[in-house]
Design an enzyme around this catalytic site. Sequence first.
Site, mmCIF file in Angstrom:
data_model
loop_
_atom_site.group_PDB
_atom_site.id
_atom_site.type_symbol
_atom_site.label_atom_id
_atom_site.label_comp_id
_atom_site.label_asym_id
_atom_site.label_seq_id
_atom_site.Cartn_x
_atom_site.Cartn_y
_atom_site.Cartn_z
ATOM 1 N N ASP A 67 0.825 -1.207 0.000
ATOM 2 C CA ASP A 67 0.000 0.000 0.000
ATOM 3 C C ASP A 67 0.861 1.260 0.000
ATOM 4 O O ASP A 67 2.081 1.211 0.195
ATOM 5 C CB ASP A 67 -0.967 -0.018 1.198
ATOM 6 C CG ASP A 67 -0.269 -0.355 2.528
ATOM 7 O OD1 ASP A 67 0.968 -0.437 2.556
ATOM 8 O OD2 ASP A 67 -0.977 -0.549 3.526
ATOM 9 N N ASN A 145 -7.238 -2.217 14.551
ATOM 10 C CA ASN A 145 -8.646 -2.472 14.223
ATOM 11 C C ASN A 145 -8.821 -3.693 13.320
ATOM 12 O O ASN A 145 -9.895 -3.920 12.774
ATOM 13 C CB ASN A 145 -9.283 -1.233 13.568
ATOM 14 C CG ASN A 145 -8.652 -0.884 12.218
ATOM 15 O OD1 ASN A 145 -7.711 -1.543 11.784
ATOM 16 N ND2 ASN A 145 -9.151 0.145 11.571
ATOM 17 N N GLU A 152 -9.556 -1.505 5.445
ATOM 18 C CA GLU A 152 -10.192 -1.166 6.712
ATOM 19 C C GLU A 152 -11.405 -2.072 6.951
ATOM 20 O O GLU A 152 -11.892 -2.704 6.010
ATOM 21 C CB GLU A 152 -10.640 0.299 6.674
ATOM 22 C CG GLU A 152 -9.498 1.296 6.490
ATOM 23 C CD GLU A 152 -8.667 1.490 7.767
ATOM 24 O OE1 GLU A 152 -8.567 0.552 8.581
ATOM 25 O OE2 GLU A 152 -8.110 2.592 7.929
HETATM 26 C C1 GLP Z 1 -0.374 0.609 8.552
HETATM 27 C C2 GLP Z 1 -0.073 -0.268 7.342
HETATM 28 C C3 GLP Z 1 -0.300 -1.734 7.644
HETATM 29 C C4 GLP Z 1 0.377 -2.104 8.948
HETATM 30 C C5 GLP Z 1 -0.203 -1.286 10.070
HETATM 31 C C6 GLP Z 1 0.382 -1.628 11.437
HETATM 32 O O1 GLP Z 1 -1.703 0.947 8.685
HETATM 33 N N1 GLP Z 1 -0.858 0.097 6.211
HETATM 34 O O2 GLP Z 1 0.204 -2.522 6.561
HETATM 35 O O3 GLP Z 1 0.216 -3.472 9.198
HETATM 36 O O4 GLP Z 1 0.080 0.077 9.796
HETATM 37 O O5 GLP Z 1 1.508 -0.852 11.695
HETATM 38 P P1 GLP Z 1 2.549 -1.146 12.851
HETATM 39 O O6 GLP Z 1 3.338 -2.308 12.384
HETATM 40 O O7 GLP Z 1 3.374 0.098 12.933
HETATM 41 O O8 GLP Z 1 1.779 -1.434 14.075
#
Ligand code: GLP
Length: 274
Positions: A67, A145, A152
Site C-alpha cells: 500500500d 482495528n 479497513e
Molecule cells: C499501517 C499499514 C499496515 C500495517 C499497520 C500496522 O496501517 N498500512 O500494513 O500493518 O500500519 O503498523 P505497525 O506495524 O506500525 O503497528
Amino acid sequence: MEVIVTPDAESMGWVATRLIADLVRRKPRCALGLATGSTPLRTYRQLIQLHREEGLDFSQVVTFNLDEYYPITPDHPQSYRYFMNENFFKHINIPLTPRDGNRRWGNTYVPDGTAEDVEAHCLWYEERIKEEGGIDLQLLGVGSNGHIAFNEPTSSLGSRTRLKTLTQKTIEDNARFFDNDMSKVPKHAITMGIGTILDARVIVLQANGEKKADAIARAIEGPITSMCPASALQLHPEVYFVIDEAAASKLKYRDYYDHVQELKKHLRAPRVEG
Ligand code: GLP
C-alpha cells in the site's frame, strides 16, 4: 494455519526472516509482497544482516508493497516508498533505479501516491503482479482495528487493489509518524485488496505488543468477517501468524498452538497445516 508464538519481538522478526531467506535461496527470482509499519522493521534489519554476513542475494528478487498513502510524493519521509528505500532496499543488492515515473524503481514496486488516474494505476499494479507469476510470500502486519494493508473494516473480502478511505482509528494510530498531528495524515491510500493478498502462495503475518492482542484473537479465533479484515486469512491454505507473547495474550487455544509447535520440533511435520 500455523500460530507461532515467540518470546519477544526480535525472535518474531527472525521467524519471518528465515522463511523469506529460505525462499530467496530456493527461488532467486521470487516475488515478495512487503509491508510497512514498525512491525516488519526487525525482519528488514535481519535480512540486511544476512545479506551482509552471508551474501543473501536479492539481485533477481522482485517486490510488491501492499500500500501507499494517497496523495503523497515518493520523497515525503512518511511515504511508504521512502520508508522501503531507507529501511530496506538501499541496504541490499536489489535493483533500485527509478523508471516509468514513480511506478517502478528497479525490481521494486510500491503503489504510486502521485498517480493521476488511480483506477488505471490499480489495474496496472494487479497486472504487474500477475505478469511476475504472482506473489510467492506476502509479509503482513495488522492494524489495531484488524486491518491488513489499508483494507479497513468492512472492506470486501474479495477486493482488489484500489483507493480506500482511512478510518479515524487508523489516522489516530498513524499520526505518530506525522508529528502526532492527525491533520497531516493523508485521508486515503492505495492498497492491495484482501482478494489480492489471499492470492499469495504463502502469507506471514507478524504482530507484537499488547495493542495487537484483540485484533489477533479476532483474526485467528473469531468469525470470518469484513469487520476484521485479517480474519479472511483463515481462508488461506498456508498462513503463518508469527506473534509475540503480548500479542498472543488473548488467544483461547494457546495451549494447542504451543503443542503443535512442540511436536514439530520432533517430527518432520508437513509444511502446510490445514
Ligand atoms: C499501517 C499499514 C499496515 C500495517 C499497520 C500496522 O496501517 N498500512 O500494513 O500493518 O500500519 O503498523 P505497525 O506495524 O506500525 O503497528
